[in-house]
Design a protein around this motif. Sequence first.
Motif, PDB file in Angstrom:
ATOM      1  N   THR A 598       0.821  -1.211   0.000  1.00 27.93           N
ATOM      2  CA  THR A 598       0.000   0.000   0.000  1.00 27.93           C
ATOM      3  C   THR A 598       0.858   1.265   0.000  1.00 27.93           C
ATOM      4  N   ASP A 599       1.897   1.292   0.812  1.00 26.75           N
ATOM      5  CA  ASP A 599       2.680   2.518   0.969  1.00 26.75           C
ATOM      6  C   ASP A 599       4.114   2.123   1.339  1.00 26.75           C
ATOM      7  N   ASP A 600       5.002   3.129   1.328  1.00 30.48           N
ATOM      8  CA  ASP A 600       6.367   2.886   1.794  1.00 30.48           C
ATOM      9  C   ASP A 600       6.353   2.569   3.289  1.00 30.48           C
ATOM     10  N   MET A 601       7.271   1.717   3.733  1.00 30.40           N
ATOM     11  CA  MET A 601       7.339   1.313   5.136  1.00 30.40           C
ATOM     12  C   MET A 601       8.691   1.733   5.729  1.00 30.40           C
ATOM     13  N   LEU A 602       8.631   2.352   6.925  1.00 28.62           N
ATOM     14  CA  LEU A 602       9.838   2.763   7.636  1.00 28.62           C
ATOM     15  C   LEU A 602       9.596   2.581   9.122  1.00 28.62           C
ATOM     16  N   LEU A 603      10.491   1.859   9.778  1.00 28.95           N
ATOM     17  CA  LEU A 603      10.398   1.638  11.223  1.00 28.95           C
ATOM     18  C   LEU A 603      11.819   1.600  11.787  1.00 28.95           C
ATOM     19  N   ILE A 604      12.087   2.473  12.772  1.00 26.68           N
ATOM     20  CA  ILE A 604      13.391   2.534  13.433  1.00 26.68           C
ATOM     21  C   ILE A 604      13.207   2.098  14.874  1.00 26.68           C
ATOM     22  N   GLY A 605      14.002   1.119  15.310  1.00 29.54           N
ATOM     23  CA  GLY A 605      13.960   0.656  16.695  1.00 29.54           C
ATOM     24  C   GLY A 605      15.317   0.834  17.352  1.00 29.54           C
ATOM     25  N   ILE A 606      15.318   1.398  18.582  1.00 28.58           N
ATOM     26  CA  ILE A 606      16.567   1.652  19.316  1.00 28.58           C
ATOM     27  C   ILE A 606      16.389   1.170  20.752  1.00 28.58           C
ATOM     28  N   ARG A 607      17.322   0.355  21.215  1.00 24.86           N
ATOM     29  CA  ARG A 607      17.310  -0.113  22.610  1.00 24.86           C
ATOM     30  C   ARG A 607      18.552   0.460  23.322  1.00 24.86           C
ATOM     31  N   PHE A 608      18.322   0.979  24.517  1.00 29.41           N
ATOM     32  CA  PHE A 608      19.393   1.644  25.272  1.00 29.41           C
ATOM     33  C   PHE A 608      19.986   0.707  26.327  1.00 29.41           C
TER      34      PHE A 608
END
Length: 608
Positions: A598-608
């Motif tokens: 359907t659309d472009d996908m972007l997901l950023i995950g950061i663990r500290f």
Amino acid sequence: MIYLYTPRLAHESAINMKIGFLNTGFPKITLAFVLVIIIVIANVCFNYYIIRKNKATIQEMTEVINPYIESLEEFNLMVTESKMYATNWVYLQNNVDDKKSLDSLHKKRYPKLKKRLDEFIIAFHNNKDSRQLVSDSLVEVFVKFYRLIGIEKEIMRTLVSFDDYENPAKKFLCEELVESEVLPRTDSIMKKLNSIIRSNRETAVAMKAEIEKDSSRMTTIMMAASFGLLVFILMAVFFISNGIREPVLRMKSIVQQLGRGELPEEKIEAKKNVIGDMVSSVNALSDSFAQTSTFANEIGKGNLNVHYDKLSDNDLLGNALINMRNSLRSYSEDMEQQVKERTHEVIIKGRKLEIAYKEIRDSINYAKRIQESILPGNEMVTHVFKNSFIFYKPKDVVCGDFYWFGQQGDEAVIAAIDCTGHGVPGALMTVIGNSLLNQIVTSGGITSPSNILTQLDKKLHETLKQHGNIITNDGMDAAVVRYKLSKNEVTFAGAKRPLYLFKKGELIEIKGDKSPIGSFGHNLHKRFSEHRISMNTGDTLYMFSDGVQDQFGGDNGKKFMIKQFRDLLTNIQDLPMPQQATRIEKEMHEWQRDYEQTDDMLLIGIRF
């Protein structure tokens, strides 16, 4: 002796013709002829009855049954649209078109459709001969749909302004109405409608089968009548064969002339040795037909130079065939020249199209390489955020989503940007956005997320001339995070994009401001709020575009939705970040199935 043709003679001739119609001279043939006439008349009457019956049935199916079923299917589609519009009313705040469509469905489309269905119900009850296609089930569906409309109107009254959407109590109430009322009631109505449609289709199939049965019966009777006629013809041939001598003698002269390729003009008396003379004539005629057949076959194969010997100068058929060959030869030569010219033109145009397509494709692939080159490398991000992942899946060759990373001393800035559109238009916006962020952060030294968004909005307006006479709705949704390494502190600001934060396994949603970057129709002097969060070891944050939650798929072709997205993030909290990225990609692949992205996908995950 001279005979005068008088009216009396004409009358007697007519009487003799009427008597001779049945007086064949062969009683058995006469009887067979009478039987054939009776069979033909009976067959005509029966076929007339079947045709009238089938015509009435087809008319009923065309004018009543099929329109009624089509109206039911339209009702079924309208129920589905009502569910979709009501759901979008709750979850898609700015979807004005769906809101207008839901209001139009309530006020115009449904009343008009119900009026048409009521007319069918009245027609069925008034027509005693009509098949019963209407039951109390449809009335029950009307009642259920009226109740569903009432619930949807309650949602429409509850969520009217932006403040209503920001009110958690109203938003939760409407979401609960969608999940507990709209969706179950819609499924119930659609099951009932599907049952009614299926029942009516079975009735239509039965009527069609009845028509086919009558047609088969009519075909059988016609074949039987044809067989009877064939028997009659065979009997006539058998009994009349003894009386053919005189016709054969009269045909002798005609056959001889045809053997020379001439048309007969006079009658010649019969001669002795009739069979021998007929054989000679038939042989001559056969030879003529053989030569004509060979000539025609050669012409059909394209041999327009084939030779033909006329039987005589007055051979009408031979002269016609020769003229035809000459005309075809001339026409073939002209067409061959035209085909060569057209083929040359097509080849040239095809080569031009091939070159143009390759240039366009190469340009898009080059644009992809350019876009990939402006994205920060993984080593830049992991140098600061060692335990992180970036899930990036463009819809087309080039993408309308992009991520940005920069570092100024002790502070690192990372952003997830969703530009207007996708494909080439979206990619152009990403290039503009990346360049502006470089100016603001890298060159300008600005690291405050709210100031970054403010400057990005201002510069985007200037770039797209949105303060001048040119009006455009191009813009961006953005989530910006600044991480201060020395304090282990995160500062967030968002333009229509939230930040998801997991602390001790609990999901915390930090909403961004509801104004986008750019986009005509919003306040040009925007202010964006900041949120500061102290991060502890094991805390995880997520920044994303709306491509994941808007993806269609699953068993029913529905959207993934934000609730399912939250559940997915919650379920993978125990996994390391690289495995989270793998799990998310797998889940989206299984959900999407054969549906188009359907659309472009972007997901950023950061663990500290």
